[in-house]
Design a protein around this motif. Structure first.
Motif, PDB file in Angstrom:
ATOM      1  N   TYR A  29       7.415  15.115  15.658  1.00 41.65           N
ATOM      2  CA  TYR A  29       7.400  15.141  14.197  1.00 41.65           C
ATOM      3  C   TYR A  29       8.784  15.526  13.697  1.00 41.65           C
ATOM      4  N   GLY A  30       9.231  14.798  12.699  1.00 40.98           N
ATOM      5  CA  GLY A  30      10.508  15.159  12.106  1.00 40.98           C
ATOM      6  C   GLY A  30      11.400  13.981  11.792  1.00 40.98           C
ATOM      7  N   SER A  31      11.288  12.900  12.547  1.00 44.57           N
ATOM      8  CA  SER A  31      12.166  11.746  12.310  1.00 44.57           C
ATOM      9  C   SER A  31      11.383  10.439  12.166  1.00 44.57           C
ATOM     10  N   GLY A  32      10.048  10.524  12.134  1.00 45.90           N
ATOM     11  CA  GLY A  32       9.227   9.319  12.024  1.00 45.90           C
ATOM     12  C   GLY A  32       8.707   9.107  10.618  1.00 45.90           C
ATOM     13  N   THR A  33       7.824   8.135  10.473  1.00 46.09           N
ATOM     14  CA  THR A  33       7.239   7.791   9.183  1.00 46.09           C
ATOM     15  C   THR A  33       5.753   7.536   9.361  1.00 46.09           C
ATOM     16  N   ALA A  34       4.959   8.117   8.471  1.00 47.53           N
ATOM     17  CA  ALA A  34       3.533   7.825   8.429  1.00 47.53           C
ATOM     18  C   ALA A  34       3.328   6.592   7.563  1.00 47.53           C
ATOM     19  N   PHE A  35       3.086   5.470   8.200  1.00 42.29           N
ATOM     20  CA  PHE A  35       2.774   4.241   7.474  1.00 42.29           C
ATOM     21  C   PHE A  35       1.264   4.090   7.340  1.00 42.29           C
ATOM     22  N   ARG A  36       0.847   3.533   6.224  1.00 44.71           N
ATOM     23  CA  ARG A  36      -0.572   3.222   6.007  1.00 44.71           C
ATOM     24  C   ARG A  36      -0.648   1.881   5.286  1.00 44.71           C
ATOM     25  N   ARG A  37      -1.567   1.031   5.727  1.00 41.38           N
ATOM     26  CA  ARG A  37      -1.718  -0.271   5.086  1.00 41.38           C
ATOM     27  C   ARG A  37      -3.181  -0.515   4.749  1.00 41.38           C
ATOM     28  N   ILE A  38      -3.411  -1.052   3.571  1.00 37.63           N
ATOM     29  CA  ILE A  38      -4.739  -1.451   3.113  1.00 37.63           C
ATOM     30  C   ILE A  38      -4.651  -2.877   2.606  1.00 37.63           C
ATOM     31  N   ARG A  39      -5.546  -3.721   3.093  1.00 40.00           N
ATOM     32  CA  ARG A  39      -5.576  -5.116   2.635  1.00 40.00           C
ATOM     33  C   ARG A  39      -6.975  -5.443   2.138  1.00 40.00           C
ATOM     34  N   LEU A  40      -7.033  -6.019   0.933  1.00 39.68           N
ATOM     35  CA  LEU A  40      -8.288  -6.416   0.297  1.00 39.68           C
ATOM     36  C   LEU A  40      -8.308  -7.925   0.184  1.00 39.68           C
ATOM     37  N   THR A  41      -9.284  -8.569   0.813  1.00 33.00           N
ATOM     38  CA  THR A  41      -9.369 -10.023   0.817  1.00 33.00           C
ATOM     39  C   THR A  41     -10.672 -10.441   0.153  1.00 33.00           C
ATOM     40  N   GLY A  42     -10.544 -11.106  -0.995  1.00 32.80           N
ATOM     41  CA  GLY A  42     -11.719 -11.549  -1.731  1.00 32.80           C
ATOM     42  C   GLY A  42     -12.045 -13.007  -1.465  1.00 32.80           C
ATOM     43  N   THR A  43     -13.291 -13.270  -1.182  1.00 30.64           N
ATOM     44  CA  THR A  43     -13.825 -14.623  -1.073  1.00 30.64           C
ATOM     45  C   THR A  43     -15.131 -14.637  -1.864  1.00 30.64           C
ATOM     46  N   PRO A  44     -15.694 -15.809  -2.162  1.00 27.67           N
ATOM     47  CA  PRO A  44     -16.928 -15.828  -2.963  1.00 27.67           C
ATOM     48  C   PRO A  44     -18.023 -14.945  -2.362  1.00 27.67           C
ATOM     49  N   GLY A  45     -18.436 -13.951  -3.113  1.00 28.83           N
ATOM     50  CA  GLY A  45     -19.526 -13.081  -2.705  1.00 28.83           C
ATOM     51  C   GLY A  45     -19.183 -12.026  -1.676  1.00 28.83           C
ATOM     52  N   LEU A  46     -17.901 -11.903  -1.274  1.00 29.89           N
ATOM     53  CA  LEU A  46     -17.537 -10.965  -0.211  1.00 29.89           C
ATOM     54  C   LEU A  46     -16.123 -10.452  -0.409  1.00 29.89           C
ATOM     55  N   VAL A  47     -15.940  -9.156  -0.175  1.00 28.93           N
ATOM     56  CA  VAL A  47     -14.608  -8.565  -0.072  1.00 28.93           C
ATOM     57  C   VAL A  47     -14.509  -7.874   1.286  1.00 28.93           C
ATOM     58  N   LEU A  48     -13.476  -8.213   2.025  1.00 27.18           N
ATOM     59  CA  LEU A  48     -13.147  -7.533   3.269  1.00 27.18           C
ATOM     60  C   LEU A  48     -12.025  -6.552   2.969  1.00 27.18           C
ATOM     61  N   ALA A  49     -12.287  -5.264   3.152  1.00 31.67           N
ATOM     62  CA  ALA A  49     -11.291  -4.219   2.929  1.00 31.67           C
ATOM     63  C   ALA A  49     -10.910  -3.632   4.285  1.00 31.67           C
ATOM     64  N   ASP A  69       8.483  11.642   7.522  1.00 32.02           N
ATOM     65  CA  ASP A  69       8.304  13.047   7.876  1.00 32.02           C
ATOM     66  C   ASP A  69       9.203  13.925   7.018  1.00 32.02           C
ATOM     67  N   ALA A  70       8.704  15.124   6.732  1.00 28.78           N
ATOM     68  CA  ALA A  70       9.459  16.041   5.869  1.00 28.78           C
ATOM     69  C   ALA A  70       9.518  17.421   6.507  1.00 28.78           C
ATOM     70  N   PRO A  71      10.238  17.559   7.630  1.00 26.59           N
ATOM     71  CA  PRO A  71      10.293  18.869   8.299  1.00 26.59           C
ATOM     72  C   PRO A  71      10.911  19.956   7.440  1.00 26.59           C
ATOM     73  N   GLU A  72      11.748  19.574   6.492  1.00 26.67           N
ATOM     74  CA  GLU A  72      12.356  20.544   5.577  1.00 26.67           C
ATOM     75  C   GLU A  72      11.652  20.554   4.225  1.00 26.67           C
ATOM     76  N   GLY A  73      10.567  19.811   4.106  1.00 25.75           N
ATOM     77  CA  GLY A  73       9.791  19.815   2.873  1.00 25.75           C
ATOM     78  C   GLY A  73      10.197  18.782   1.850  1.00 25.75           C
ATOM     79  N   PHE A  94      -1.571  12.619   1.686  1.00 26.93           N
ATOM     80  CA  PHE A  94      -2.463  13.614   2.268  1.00 26.93           C
ATOM     81  C   PHE A  94      -2.663  13.361   3.758  1.00 26.93           C
ATOM     82  N   VAL A  95      -2.956  12.107   4.113  1.00 23.31           N
ATOM     83  CA  VAL A  95      -3.225  11.767   5.510  1.00 23.31           C
ATOM     84  C   VAL A  95      -1.984  11.958   6.371  1.00 23.31           C
ATOM     85  N   SER A  96      -0.816  11.753   5.803  1.00 22.93           N
ATOM     86  CA  SER A  96       0.420  11.871   6.578  1.00 22.93           C
ATOM     87  C   SER A  96       0.588  13.255   7.175  1.00 22.93           C
TER      88      SER A  96
END
Length: 257
Positions: free
Chosen positions: A15-35, A131-135, A199-201
């Motif tokens: 911990y200290g030099s990395g990055t917490a990445f997060r991805r969310i994809r929402l795909t809409g089709t007739p009658g259905l959403v895949l999240a 990452d934010a080791p120094e805040g 928060f999750v990071s």
């Protein structure tokens, strides 16, 4: 929303030099959403079926998850069947419903419900929390490839830009965002998505061993969500090898490798 405390810290090299990445994809089709969602600790999908006005079915798929007890969160999610699409966050999350659900799956269901009203299209969120080791750090949210939000954060307080400056991420921030006149409905969605990524990071700071939970972790987290429910937390087991580091390879997100 309180941050986890009294947990074993990760070794400095992780911990200290990395990055917490997060991805969310929402795909809409007739009658259905895949999240779909993936980050360093989670990989999951939510399929929400609808009739154009109401939820007619909802399915949870857990691919990577922090605790064995997360898998039972498909049951409380079923309570969404019959509800109207596109409810505001204030209405959707009222009554502490997120705590009896998997927090992240419930978020996906809310996003899917809103996306169902957008029709057959895709919305893609990518969040980066260095990452934010120094805040201090700068966090970003891109939507469909365009940067929408960038916050400068110091000791969990947003210092720039307005109207977020001066607000502590974990002391009344969500309540403010839900009623802030400066934020339209679509921007509020993005703000809540980035806030959850921040928060999750924080979990990147902790070295959490596989197997049954330590008593310190139980005390710090009991009741925060379905996986940590008081009735089952003593049965919870952390699976081995579920964490991922996307710091150098954010393009792998949502490939569930």
């Amino acid at each position: 929303m309180k941050k986890p405390v009294s947990l074993p810290l990760a070794p400095p090299c992780s911990y200290g030099s990395g990055t917490a990445f997060r991805r969310i994809r929402l795909t809409g089709t007739p009658g259905l959403v895949l999240a779909e969602l993936e980050d360093h600790a989670h990989g999951m999908r939510c399929r929400l079926r609808h009739d154009g006005a109401h939820v007619v079915d909802v399915e949870a798929e857990f691919i990577r998850y922090p605790l064995s007890t997360c898998l039972g969160a498909d049951l409380p999610l079923r309570a969404l069947v019959g509800e109207a699409l596109g409810r505001t966050a204030r209405d959707f999350f009222a009554g502490g419903r997120a705590r009896v659900n998997c927090t992240h799956m419930f978020d996906l269901a809310w996003l899917a419900s809103r996306h169902a009203l957008r029709g057959a299209r895709v919305r893609d969120y990518l969040m980066a929390v260095p990452d934010a080791p120094e805040g201090r750090t700068d966090v970003t949210l891109s939507r469909d490839g365009a940067e929408i939000l960038r916050w400068r954060i110091e000791d969990d307080v947003i210092t720039d830009p307005a109207p977020f400056a001066g607000r502590h991420l974990y002391r009344g921030f969500v309540s403010w965002a839900l009623s802030a006149p400066e934020l339209d409905d679509d921007l509020t969605e993005s703000v809540l998505v980035l806030h959850k990524a921040c928060f999750v990071s924080g979990a990147r700071r902790f070295a959490l061993a596989s197997g049954p939970l330590e008593e310190a972790e139980k005390r710090a987290t009991v009741g925060v969500c379905h996986g940590y429910a008081a009735a089952t937390i003593d049965e919870a087991v952390r699976p081995k090898g579920t964490r991922r580091d996307f710091s150098d390879h954010p393009e792998r997100l949502l490939r569930y490798l």
